[in-house]
Design a protein around this motif. Structure first.
Motif, PDB file in Angstrom:
ATOM      1  N   ASP A  49      54.789  22.648  -8.829  1.00 51.27           N
ATOM      2  CA  ASP A  49      54.303  21.412  -9.448  1.00 51.27           C
ATOM      3  C   ASP A  49      53.461  21.705 -10.688  1.00 51.27           C
ATOM      4  N   GLN A  50      52.613  22.716 -10.609  1.00 57.18           N
ATOM      5  CA  GLN A  50      51.682  23.007 -11.696  1.00 57.18           C
ATOM      6  C   GLN A  50      52.239  23.931 -12.776  1.00 57.18           C
ATOM      7  N   CYS A  68      52.752  23.573  -4.523  1.00 59.40           N
ATOM      8  CA  CYS A  68      51.696  23.389  -5.525  1.00 59.40           C
ATOM      9  C   CYS A  68      51.956  24.199  -6.793  1.00 59.40           C
ATOM     10  N   THR A 118      51.142  18.025  -1.058  1.00 63.11           N
ATOM     11  CA  THR A 118      50.364  18.912  -1.913  1.00 63.11           C
ATOM     12  C   THR A 118      50.781  20.368  -1.782  1.00 63.11           C
ATOM     13  N   CYS A 119      50.619  20.970  -0.612  1.00 61.17           N
ATOM     14  CA  CYS A 119      50.728  22.413  -0.468  1.00 61.17           C
ATOM     15  C   CYS A 119      51.064  22.741   0.981  1.00 61.17           C
TER      16      CYS A 119
END
Length: 130
Positions: free
Chosen positions: A12-13, A9, A40-41
């Protein structure tokens, strides 16, 4: 060889270029790359915060996102460490235990994958003769 990517995550962010650069390197080495857009995570933020039930929920999703026996490569040692070292306790004696054991043996931090797994496949065994 084909690998599954796990892009954590925070990568990605905050550091998406790290993921794209990892893909470029893998492709230069003729490694096929598969990316599941539903991932996602690993659950580490919840785990570190003491929210273990929420971490388990995220971990269940993580395990279901990687259903095959391919290597899983991630640009994060802490996320790989989370999966390798803490999922075992979370999923011990559960319906996901065997799936977790497969993931545990197949997940690599990117540099570890290059040095250990990929080198073993690409380099023939070399014997030293004295």
């Amino acid at each position: 060889m084909i690998v599954d990517l796990f892009i954590p995550c925070f990568v990605d962010q905050i550091y998406p270029d790290a993921a794209f650069n990892m893909i470029k390197i893998l492709e230069k080495l003729n490694v096929g790359v598969n990316y599941n857009t539903e991932q996602t995570c690993c659950g580490q933020p919840a785990f570190n915060g003491g929210y273990w039930e929420q971490c388990r929920e995220v971990g269940e999703k993580f395990i279901r996102e990687f259903p095959n026996d391919r290597p899983i490569v991630a640009p994060s040692a802490s996320c790989v460490g989370m999966v390798k070292n803490y999922y075992g306790e979370m999923f011990h004696n559960s319906s996901l235990h065997n799936q977790y054991k497969t993931i545990q043996k197949n997940i690599y931090e990117f540099s570890d994958f290059l040095v250990k797994a990929l080198q073993r496949i690409m380099m023939p065994a070399v014997r030293c003769v004295s």
